[in-house]
Design a protein around this motif. Structure first.
Motif, PDB file in Angstrom:
ATOM      1  N   ARG A 103       0.851  -1.196   0.000  1.00 17.78           N
ATOM      2  CA  ARG A 103       0.000   0.000   0.000  1.00 17.78           C
ATOM      3  C   ARG A 103       0.884   1.243   0.000  1.00 17.78           C
ATOM      4  O   ARG A 103       0.569   2.252  -0.610  1.00 17.78           O
ATOM      5  CB  ARG A 103      -0.898  -0.011   1.246  1.00 17.78           C
ATOM      6  N   ASP A 115      -5.735  -9.650  -6.589  1.00 16.59           N
ATOM      7  CA  ASP A 115      -6.656  -8.733  -5.920  1.00 16.59           C
ATOM      8  C   ASP A 115      -5.856  -7.587  -5.304  1.00 16.59           C
ATOM      9  O   ASP A 115      -5.675  -7.508  -4.096  1.00 16.59           O
ATOM     10  CB  ASP A 115      -7.456  -9.476  -4.849  1.00 16.59           C
ATOM     11  N   PRO A 117      -5.658  -3.499  -4.944  1.00 17.40           N
ATOM     12  CA  PRO A 117      -6.405  -2.257  -5.153  1.00 17.40           C
ATOM     13  C   PRO A 117      -5.718  -1.327  -6.147  1.00 17.40           C
ATOM     14  O   PRO A 117      -4.489  -1.313  -6.271  1.00 17.40           O
ATOM     15  CB  PRO A 117      -6.454  -1.636  -3.751  1.00 17.40           C
ATOM     16  N   TRP A 120      -2.651   0.868  -5.080  1.00 14.70           N
ATOM     17  CA  TRP A 120      -1.542   0.235  -4.366  1.00 14.70           C
ATOM     18  C   TRP A 120      -0.378   0.000  -5.327  1.00 14.70           C
ATOM     19  O   TRP A 120      -0.544   0.013  -6.548  1.00 14.70           O
ATOM     20  CB  TRP A 120      -1.966  -1.100  -3.771  1.00 14.70           C
ATOM     21  N   ALA A 183     -17.172   0.853  -0.249  1.00 18.11           N
ATOM     22  CA  ALA A 183     -16.154  -0.199  -0.225  1.00 18.11           C
ATOM     23  C   ALA A 183     -16.795  -1.501   0.242  1.00 18.11           C
ATOM     24  O   ALA A 183     -17.689  -1.496   1.089  1.00 18.11           O
ATOM     25  CB  ALA A 183     -15.019   0.203   0.703  1.00 18.11           C
ATOM     26  N   GLU A 187     -12.082  -4.563   1.786  1.00 16.72           N
ATOM     27  CA  GLU A 187     -11.480  -3.467   1.032  1.00 16.72           C
ATOM     28  C   GLU A 187     -11.091  -2.336   1.978  1.00 16.72           C
ATOM     29  O   GLU A 187     -11.727  -2.117   3.012  1.00 16.72           O
ATOM     30  CB  GLU A 187     -12.447  -2.950  -0.032  1.00 16.72           C
ATOM     31  N   GLN A 188     -10.038  -1.609   1.611  1.00 15.28           N
ATOM     32  CA  GLN A 188      -9.565  -0.522   2.460  1.00 15.28           C
ATOM     33  C   GLN A 188     -10.584   0.607   2.529  1.00 15.28           C
ATOM     34  O   GLN A 188     -11.256   0.927   1.550  1.00 15.28           O
ATOM     35  CB  GLN A 188      -8.224   0.020   1.959  1.00 15.28           C
ATOM     36  N   GLN A 215      -9.979  -1.336   7.199  1.00 17.55           N
ATOM     37  CA  GLN A 215     -10.689  -2.083   6.170  1.00 17.55           C
ATOM     38  C   GLN A 215     -12.125  -2.372   6.589  1.00 17.55           C
ATOM     39  O   GLN A 215     -12.463  -2.403   7.772  1.00 17.55           O
ATOM     40  CB  GLN A 215      -9.984  -3.402   5.849  1.00 17.55           C
TER      41      GLN A 215
END
Length: 227
Positions: A103, A115, A117, A120, A183, A187-188, A215
């Motif tokens: 991240r 997966d 984001p 990131w 989200a 997810e963040q 998250q």
């Protein structure tokens, strides 16, 4: 002998502080070499102070020091757990099927392979010696949906304008569809420097892990979260 490719991967892993797991008979430790976790089911057995390799058991009656030398193999981080970051001293290897995605320089997380984001740094060493290619960083204010192997630049996220178009932006523009987007599970939803959706879907809550990461989850994700 360690292959040239593996040697390069070891050096690169040392530079970016993200660790992959080591296959059977390959080197996993040694003076000046570093310590790397073995694939599931194996341990790092010591031959001498310069060389240890991943095997299912210590080679007996062959002069290996592991017959009398006890060491613990590096632990695996759990799925969705932190696996790297500046100052991080705990488990760095992810279990099979997961990759350690960054991240920021302060936080990386074990997430399912692929997966990653959009905002990131999607480079990682997975449960093998094969690295996931580092993506291309898009310019701000350019299309970001349906763009292969690309991420938005730091300080921006991929915000949706409509069903067909999304753009790298520092915030969701008024009237865009992202104003009502939420989200999903795992997810963040927050953290220092985070740019993206902060509202969780119905039935989910944004749980804080530390100042850099939070998250969405239906219940407390783990003991290391502030719940």
């Amino acid at each position: 002998m360690v292959s040239t490719l593996l040697t390069k991967l070891v050096l690169l892993a040392t530079v970016i502080d993200i660790v992959y797991s080591v296959a059977i008979y390959e080197q996993c430790a040694g003076e000046g070499y570093g310590n790397f976790p073995c694939d599931n089911g194996m341990a790092c057995f010591r031959r001498n102070k310069w060389f240890s390799s991943c095997q299912y058991s210590c080679p007996l009656n062959l002069g290996w020091e592991c017959e009398a030398y006890i060491t613990l193999a590096p632990a695996y981080a759990a799925g969705w757990a932190q696996c790297a970051g500046e100052g991080w001293g705990n488990a760095k290897a992810c279990p099979a099927g997961y990759a350690c995605y960054a991240r920021s320089i302060y936080y990386s997380q074990c997430r399912p392979i692929g997966d990653c984001p959009a905002d990131w740094g999607c480079y990682a060493f997975i449960h093998s010696t094969t690295p996931i290619p580092r993506p291309v960083t898009l310019p701000a204010y350019t299309k970001c949906n349906d763009v292969a192997n690309a991420v938005c630049p730091t300080g921006t996220a991929c915000f949706r304008n409509n069903a067909l178009y999304a753009e790298c932006r520092p915030a969701c523009p008024p009237t865009w569809a992202c104003e009502t987007d939420v989200a999903q599970d795992k997810e963040q939803c927050g953290g220092a420097g985070y740019v993206g959706l902060t509202r969780c879907a119905e039935g989910l809550r944004c749980y804080v892990r530390n100042q850099l990461y939070a998250q969405c989850a239906p219940s407390c994700p783990g003991a290391d979260f502030i719940c």
